[in-house]
Design a protein around this motif. Structure first.
Motif, PDB file in Angstrom:
ATOM      1  N   PRO A 346       0.852  -1.185   0.000  1.00  0.00           N
ATOM      2  CA  PRO A 346       0.000   0.000   0.000  1.00  0.00           C
ATOM      3  C   PRO A 346       0.892   1.240   0.000  1.00  0.00           C
ATOM      4  O   PRO A 346       2.037   1.181   0.449  1.00  0.00           O
ATOM      5  CB  PRO A 346      -0.809  -0.110   1.292  1.00  0.00           C
ATOM      6  N   MET A 347       0.364   2.326  -0.526  1.00  0.00           N
ATOM      7  CA  MET A 347       1.196   3.530  -0.694  1.00  0.00           C
ATOM      8  C   MET A 347       1.768   4.004   0.650  1.00  0.00           C
ATOM      9  O   MET A 347       2.886   4.506   0.709  1.00  0.00           O
ATOM     10  CB  MET A 347       0.297   4.610  -1.285  1.00  0.00           C
ATOM     11  N   GLU A 348       1.005   3.864   1.702  1.00  0.00           N
ATOM     12  CA  GLU A 348       1.474   4.275   3.029  1.00  0.00           C
ATOM     13  C   GLU A 348       1.994   3.045   3.772  1.00  0.00           C
ATOM     14  O   GLU A 348       1.243   2.088   3.981  1.00  0.00           O
ATOM     15  CB  GLU A 348       0.315   4.885   3.843  1.00  0.00           C
TER      16      GLU A 348
ATOM     17  N   PRO B  95      -9.399  11.080  -5.874  1.00  0.00           N
ATOM     18  CA  PRO B  95      -8.696  10.258  -4.888  1.00  0.00           C
ATOM     19  C   PRO B  95      -9.478   9.021  -4.456  1.00  0.00           C
ATOM     20  O   PRO B  95     -10.698   9.066  -4.327  1.00  0.00           O
ATOM     21  CB  PRO B  95      -8.516  11.198  -3.686  1.00  0.00           C
ATOM     22  N   GLN B  96      -8.743   7.960  -4.252  1.00  0.00           N
ATOM     23  CA  GLN B  96      -9.317   6.810  -3.534  1.00  0.00           C
ATOM     24  C   GLN B  96      -8.771   6.900  -2.112  1.00  0.00           C
ATOM     25  O   GLN B  96      -9.295   7.671  -1.321  1.00  0.00           O
ATOM     26  CB  GLN B  96      -9.012   5.514  -4.279  1.00  0.00           C
ATOM     27  N   CYS B  97      -7.694   6.158  -1.793  1.00  0.00           N
ATOM     28  CA  CYS B  97      -7.172   6.345  -0.436  1.00  0.00           C
ATOM     29  C   CYS B  97      -6.621   7.756  -0.261  1.00  0.00           C
ATOM     30  O   CYS B  97      -6.619   8.314   0.823  1.00  0.00           O
ATOM     31  CB  CYS B  97      -6.121   5.292  -0.089  1.00  0.00           C
ATOM     32  N   GLY B  98      -6.114   8.324  -1.353  1.00  0.00           N
ATOM     33  CA  GLY B  98      -5.657   9.710  -1.319  1.00  0.00           C
ATOM     34  C   GLY B  98      -4.196   9.908  -0.961  1.00  0.00           C
ATOM     35  O   GLY B  98      -3.667  11.013  -1.098  1.00  0.00           O
ATOM     36  N   TYR B  99      -3.538   8.856  -0.524  1.00  0.00           N
ATOM     37  CA  TYR B  99      -2.186   9.021   0.012  1.00  0.00           C
ATOM     38  C   TYR B  99      -1.200   9.514  -1.044  1.00  0.00           C
ATOM     39  O   TYR B  99      -0.281  10.272  -0.738  1.00  0.00           O
ATOM     40  CB  TYR B  99      -1.704   7.693   0.606  1.00  0.00           C
ATOM     41  N   CYS B 100      -1.403   9.108  -2.292  1.00  0.00           N
ATOM     42  CA  CYS B 100      -0.483   9.525  -3.353  1.00  0.00           C
ATOM     43  C   CYS B 100      -0.860  10.883  -3.929  1.00  0.00           C
ATOM     44  O   CYS B 100      -0.133  11.421  -4.755  1.00  0.00           O
ATOM     45  CB  CYS B 100      -0.502   8.506  -4.492  1.00  0.00           C
ATOM     46  N   GLN B 101      -2.024  11.399  -3.564  1.00  0.00           N
ATOM     47  CA  GLN B 101      -2.606  12.479  -4.362  1.00  0.00           C
ATOM     48  C   GLN B 101      -1.924  13.826  -4.177  1.00  0.00           C
ATOM     49  O   GLN B 101      -1.940  14.642  -5.107  1.00  0.00           O
ATOM     50  CB  GLN B 101      -4.109  12.601  -4.100  1.00  0.00           C
ATOM     51  N   SER B 102      -1.305  14.090  -3.045  1.00  0.00           N
ATOM     52  CA  SER B 102      -0.552  15.348  -2.925  1.00  0.00           C
ATOM     53  C   SER B 102       0.522  15.388  -3.992  1.00  0.00           C
ATOM     54  O   SER B 102       0.679  16.380  -4.716  1.00  0.00           O
ATOM     55  CB  SER B 102       0.103  15.459  -1.546  1.00  0.00           C
ATOM     56  N   ILE B 130       3.426   6.749  -8.697  1.00  0.00           N
ATOM     57  CA  ILE B 130       2.711   5.494  -8.441  1.00  0.00           C
ATOM     58  C   ILE B 130       1.430   5.806  -7.676  1.00  0.00           C
ATOM     59  O   ILE B 130       1.422   6.627  -6.755  1.00  0.00           O
ATOM     60  CB  ILE B 130       3.588   4.515  -7.633  1.00  0.00           C
ATOM     61  N   CYS B 131       0.352   5.163  -8.078  1.00  0.00           N
ATOM     62  CA  CYS B 131      -0.878   5.173  -7.281  1.00  0.00           C
ATOM     63  C   CYS B 131      -1.318   3.735  -7.149  1.00  0.00           C
ATOM     64  O   CYS B 131      -1.727   3.123  -8.122  1.00  0.00           O
ATOM     65  CB  CYS B 131      -1.972   5.994  -7.974  1.00  0.00           C
ATOM     66  N   ARG B 132      -1.180   3.189  -5.961  1.00  0.00           N
ATOM     67  CA  ARG B 132      -1.521   1.775  -5.782  1.00  0.00           C
ATOM     68  C   ARG B 132      -3.024   1.545  -5.878  1.00  0.00           C
ATOM     69  O   ARG B 132      -3.471   0.438  -6.178  1.00  0.00           O
ATOM     70  CB  ARG B 132      -0.969   1.254  -4.452  1.00  0.00           C
ATOM     71  N   CYS B 133      -3.819   2.585  -5.607  1.00  0.00           N
ATOM     72  CA  CYS B 133      -5.275   2.438  -5.765  1.00  0.00           C
ATOM     73  C   CYS B 133      -5.678   2.466  -7.234  1.00  0.00           C
ATOM     74  O   CYS B 133      -6.781   2.060  -7.574  1.00  0.00           O
ATOM     75  CB  CYS B 133      -6.013   3.543  -5.025  1.00  0.00           C
ATOM     76  N   GLY B 134      -4.821   2.998  -8.095  1.00  0.00           N
ATOM     77  CA  GLY B 134      -5.110   2.971  -9.528  1.00  0.00           C
ATOM     78  C   GLY B 134      -6.064   4.047 -10.002  1.00  0.00           C
ATOM     79  O   GLY B 134      -7.004   3.772 -10.737  1.00  0.00           O
ATOM     80  N   THR B 135      -5.807   5.293  -9.620  1.00  0.00           N
ATOM     81  CA  THR B 135      -6.727   6.381  -9.980  1.00  0.00           C
ATOM     82  C   THR B 135      -6.386   7.036 -11.325  1.00  0.00           C
ATOM     83  O   THR B 135      -6.926   8.087 -11.649  1.00  0.00           O
ATOM     84  CB  THR B 135      -6.684   7.484  -8.903  1.00  0.00           C
ATOM     85  N   PHE B 136      -5.505   6.435 -12.101  1.00  0.00           N
ATOM     86  CA  PHE B 136      -4.959   7.113 -13.296  1.00  0.00           C
ATOM     87  C   PHE B 136      -6.023   7.599 -14.273  1.00  0.00           C
ATOM     88  O   PHE B 136      -5.892   8.664 -14.865  1.00  0.00           O
ATOM     89  CB  PHE B 136      -3.982   6.179 -14.016  1.00  0.00           C
TER      90      PHE B 136
HETATM   91  S1  FES Z   1      -5.286   7.109  -4.182  1.00  0.00           S
HETATM   92 FE1  FES Z   1      -4.431   5.517  -2.979  1.00  0.00          FE
HETATM   93  S2  FES Z   1      -2.408   5.403  -3.704  1.00  0.00           S
HETATM   94 FE2  FES Z   1      -3.331   6.826  -5.050  1.00  0.00          FE
END
Ligand code: FES
Ligand code: FES
Lengths: 728, 149
Positions: A346-348, B95-102, B130-136
């Motif tokens: 996971p990203m985090e 955003p999904q989880c949002g962690y990559c979005q900044s 990289i976005c592991r949630c796949g928001t591309f």
């Molecule tokens: S929104 Fe979760 S890693 Fe990109």
């Protein structure tokens, strides 16, 4: 509409005030004033799920965890639908596991995995909303001294139909909260065809904070006087921590303490995480790596290979007589497939913040299972339930990894050695890669038989490899030691039913459990089972010169919902017409987590090894679609996750440990590789299937089948990079 | 002790010169919108702007940023107005989880500065996060939309 869970200040105050908690420790409230704390504070609770404030704000309680999959918004939609409230006034909050225990689990299960967030809780959360609506109407009727049956609720407003008098939820909420709730049996739910909020692609509730840096994740938690910890667990699974020489690092900048966390790990605590990490890297550590240090990838693979022929195997699905079919076959096709270990990445990275005193232990963490995290806190702290709590924070991705609680236990173990000081433990990416709970490794031998007329007479599928339950939840295994989860998508019936009828069928599993810890990885065992079955179906069709779609259809008469999604993608991709020049197609379908899923891909291949995916059409029938817009995002997102694995990813074992330590050797799809995904969401009603995971499995076999059609080359082991195949 | 200018404000921070800028921003300046994902310039979660250029802050020493304009996700909104990229992100529910979005947003803002009307190929080339949630898919649509704004 706002998202509030991470600042469930009220619950923190309750926890703190009633049990000499955070405040008594001198801990101030965790999150800054930028968050509209007051919102979580005042307002009568109509039902456990619904709090309504005088200003008409509706606070909906969510027990499951949001990790990007949209469950928080979907569950809120379901409650709001029955509540008949104004969606623009809806906000949400997480109750804590500690509150749940104190209230006899009024919010039910907290666990968020297996795509169960909505499908398993929809009924009782909707009842929570409907019950609240009934009570609000009753409160208004009481005030007006009219029968409740003459009153109607809509958009947070109650109207007395005969007189036209009206009031709002906020005005009667206090009175409603004092009314005896109606008997559960008398609460009826709407027919989904009458839904106005649920079933619609409304915007997520948690987006704005994810675009301006304000969303607080576990790694962002800051508590007064907090210290930071970096950790190393023995890189060889099952190995032990022998010793470390803390004198070498104690004088390094910021270092406060070096602690033995448990049998196998050591942590450095410092003023900042960066200081902790630098000191940890400099810390001389001696491991007792143990027997597992002798294990290598090749030894694991040959052990699994041997399982393909083993006598002992657990039967997962069987009909007819496959042995006889093989003996009498006019034609036989055989192939061996395999699928590797995969970290969730996971990203985090994993993290948790803990504060401990002899009288209280609290943890802030992103978890897919608040109750499991709570249990881990109780066990690690040794304190009773009323002296502990867990505050759930937004997850920077979960994908199954955050259903485990190893990192929570570690944080408490560290905090226990520094009572009164909050400790934020963050794993480095390297630690996260080396200490995952990996997608299980398996191989499968597929054998198909035909009669003289090219009819498929038999299918034998022998799976050899790892059981997740054996590693994670042995109590859920069969009495004979079998693992039913292995047969996801292959079972005789149910949420993971095999979607073909074949006269003679045998699917069995020779269990081989390497020392690498397995875990539930988004999609779990449908990832590889769908590749094994759906790629092999194409191999069989090719053997007898039949169209892959027609070949499948003949075996699917008893599987109409699978057939429907398969037909839908075939229609949309234009299967009956030739593909554009140089473009090749492949398709696949499956059933998993209660949903029916299919995909069709169009690709071209240059140089025999460079794949360009032009489009993927995907269809899913999850029974009910609570938020079609979010379902579309789960489809395309799951394809990124699944295809990243098939193209790039594997974790391999050398000397007992994982080789790949970061994204440089464990790559993930980026923008340029992203295929355009067209989604068909086709809920047929009558059942509740999952969303976050089922679709993941069909993209890979659809692409692999298209690749075989383009090149004549059938790939049976992954990732594709090992075959020198890449994105164009 | 070094001085960093972040989002227009000077901060005196007590870090060793070789501390990654990412951690100086997160732990010493106290702005946590910039995320740690890999620490080796692979994922882009830590992307900030240095004098307007996108930089993976995990791979830059804090001392290298001295005397430069550092912009983080928190500094994107100007005078209380959200940036058009942030608005497009909200409109498209990216955003999904949002962690990559900044990091994703910071990369997109740079791209649009460089190429106000980017093609799909421009987006492919510039957006390497990289976005592991796949928001591309939503990221691409939002960038095109922001380009029209
Ligand atoms: S929104 Fe979760 S890693 Fe990109
Ligand atoms: S954290 Fe800097 S690129 Fe990943």
């Amino acid at each position: 509409m706002t998202f509030m869970p991470q600042m469930n200040r009220r619950s923190f105050i309750i926890g703190a005030a009633t049990a000499t908690g955070g405040l008594a420790l001198g801990i101030d409230l965790p999150f800054g004033s930028k968050l509209a704390m007051a919102q979580g504070a005042a307002g009568p609770e109509v039902t456990a799920w619904v709090v309504i404030k005088p200003d008409d704000t509706v606070v909906i309680r969510i027990a499951r965890s949001e990790m990007g999959q949209g469950t928080l918004t979907g569950l809120a939609q379901l409650v709001a639908e029955e509540l008949e409230c104004d969606w623009s006034k809806v906000t949400t909050e997480y109750p804590t596991p500690g509150q749940s225990v104190a209230r006899k689990r009024v919010w039910g299960d907290f666990s968020t995995g297996g795509s169960r967030g909505i499908r398993e809780s929809n009924e009782y959360v909707r009842k929570g909303g409907a019950t609240a609506r009934t009570m609000l109407i009753q409160a208004a009727a009481n005030e007006w001294k009219v029968p409740a049956s003459e009153c109607k609720a809509e958009n947070s407003k109650i109207t007395h139909m005969p007189s036209g008098r009206s009031t709002t939820y906020g005005k009667v909420a206090d009175a409603a909260s004092k009314i005896e709730p109606p008997a559960a049996a008398s609460v009826t739910l709407k027919d989904p065809k009458d839904w106005k909020i649920a079933g619609k692609g409304v915007k997520r509730l948690d987006t704005v904070e994810k675009t301006n840096g304000k969303m607080i994740y576990g790694t962002d938690v800051v508590l007064p006087n907090m210290l930071n910890a970096a950790i190393k667990d023995c890189p060889v699974f099952g190995g032990k921590l022998k010793s470390f020489d803390e004198a070498k690092v104690m004088s390094m900048k910021g270092v406060k303490k070096v602690v033995r966390v448990d049998d196998s790990s050591v942590a450095v605590v410092a003023d900042t995480w960066w200081h902790a990490k630098v000191a940890l890297d400099a810390l001389p550590i001696v491991w007792d790596e143990g027997e597992n240090a002798k294990v290598n990838q090749a030894s694991i693979e040959s052990w699994l290979k041997e399982g393909l022929d083993a006598d002992k195997a657990f039967v997962g699905n069987q009909n007819g007589d496959v042995k006889a079919a093989i003996a009498g076959a006019a034609k036989k096709v055989e192939a061996v497939y395999s699928y590797p270990f995969l970290n969730h990445a996971p990203m985090e990275p994993m993290n948790a913040t803990a504060v401990y005193t002899s009288d209280r232990c609290e943890v802030w963490t992103g978890t897919q299972n608040g109750e499991a995290a709570f249990a881990a806190v109780l066990e690690a702290s040794g304190l009773p339930a009323e002296k502990c709590d867990v505050h759930k924070i937004m997850l920077g991705g979960g994908f199954g990894r955050r259903g485990r609680t190893d990192y929570v236990t570690q944080a408490v173990n560290i905090a226990k050695q520094m009572p009164g000081t909050p400790i934020k433990l963050i794993w480095s990416r390297e630690e996260d890669m080396l200490h995952g709970t990996y997608h299980p490794i398996t191989q499968a031998r597929m054998v198909g038989t035909f009669d003289a007329n090219n009819n498929l007479t038999g299918l034998s599928m022998r799976i050899s490899g790892q059981s997740i339950l054996a590693g994670v939840a042995p109590s859920r295994m069969g009495r004979d030691g079998s693992d039913p989860v292995v047969f996801q998508g292959l079972s005789p019936s149910g949420d993971f039913a095999f979607s073909y009828s074949i006269p003679n069928l045998l699917i069995d599993h020779a269990m081989r459990n390497p020392h690498v810890p397995p875990g539930f990885w988004r999609g779990v065992n449908i990832n590889q089972n769908c590749i094994y079955v759906e790629c092999f179906m194409d191999e069989l069709a090719k053997e007898v010169g039949q169209d892959p779609l027609e070949f499948r259809r003949k075996l699917m008469a008893k599987h109409p919902l699978n057939l429907a999604v398969l037909n839908a993608v075939a229609d949309r991709i234009g299967w009956s017409k030739p593909a554009p020049a140089g473009v090749h197609r492949g398709l696949a379908h499956f059933k998993g987590f209660g949903s029916y899923v299919a995909a069709a891909a169009e690709i071209s291949v240059t140089g025999g090894n460079k794949i360009k995916i032009h489009r993927i059409v995907a269809a899913t029938d999850p029974g009910h679609a609570v938020n079609p817009a979010q379902i579309e995002r789960q489809i395309s997102g799951s394809f990124v996750y699944g295809l990243s694995a098939v193209f790039f990813q594997e974790n391999t074992v050398k000397n007992g440990r994982i080789v790949e330590e970061n994204f440089d050797t464990f790559d993930s799809i980026r923008m340029a590789d992203m295929p355009p995904v067209e989604s068909i969401v086709m809920p047929s009603g009558g059942f509740w299937g999952g969303v976050g995971e089922p679709t993941i499995c069909v993209a890979a076999p659809a692409v692999l089948n298209a690749f075989a059609s383009a090149t004549g080359k059938r790939i049976r082991s992954f990732p594709l990079k090992n075959h020198n195949i890449a994105f164009a | 002790m070094i001085e960093l200018k972040v989002n227009g404000k000077m901060h005196r921070v007590d870090v060793e010169p070789d501390t990654p800028l990412l951690w100086a921003i997160r732990e010493n300046v106290g702005l946590t919108g910039t995320k740690y994902g890999c620490g080796i310039a692979q994922c882009g979660a830590c992307t900030v702007h240095i004098n307007g250029e996108p930089v993976r802050s995990c791979a830059m020493q804090a001392s290298e940023a001295v005397g430069k304009e550092i912009t983080t996700i928190e500094g994107l909104a100007a005078n209380g107005m959200v940036h058009k990229v942030q608005k497009a992100w909200v409109d498209h529910d990216v955003p999904q989880c949002g962690y990559c979005q900044s990091g994703m947003i910071m990369a997109a803002v740079s791209l649009l500065k460089e190429k106000p009307k980017p093609t799909d190929a421009d987006i492919d080339a510039a957006m390497t996060n990289i976005c592991r949630c796949g928001t591309f898919q939503q990221v691409r649509a939002a960038i095109h939309d922001a380009a029209k704004a």
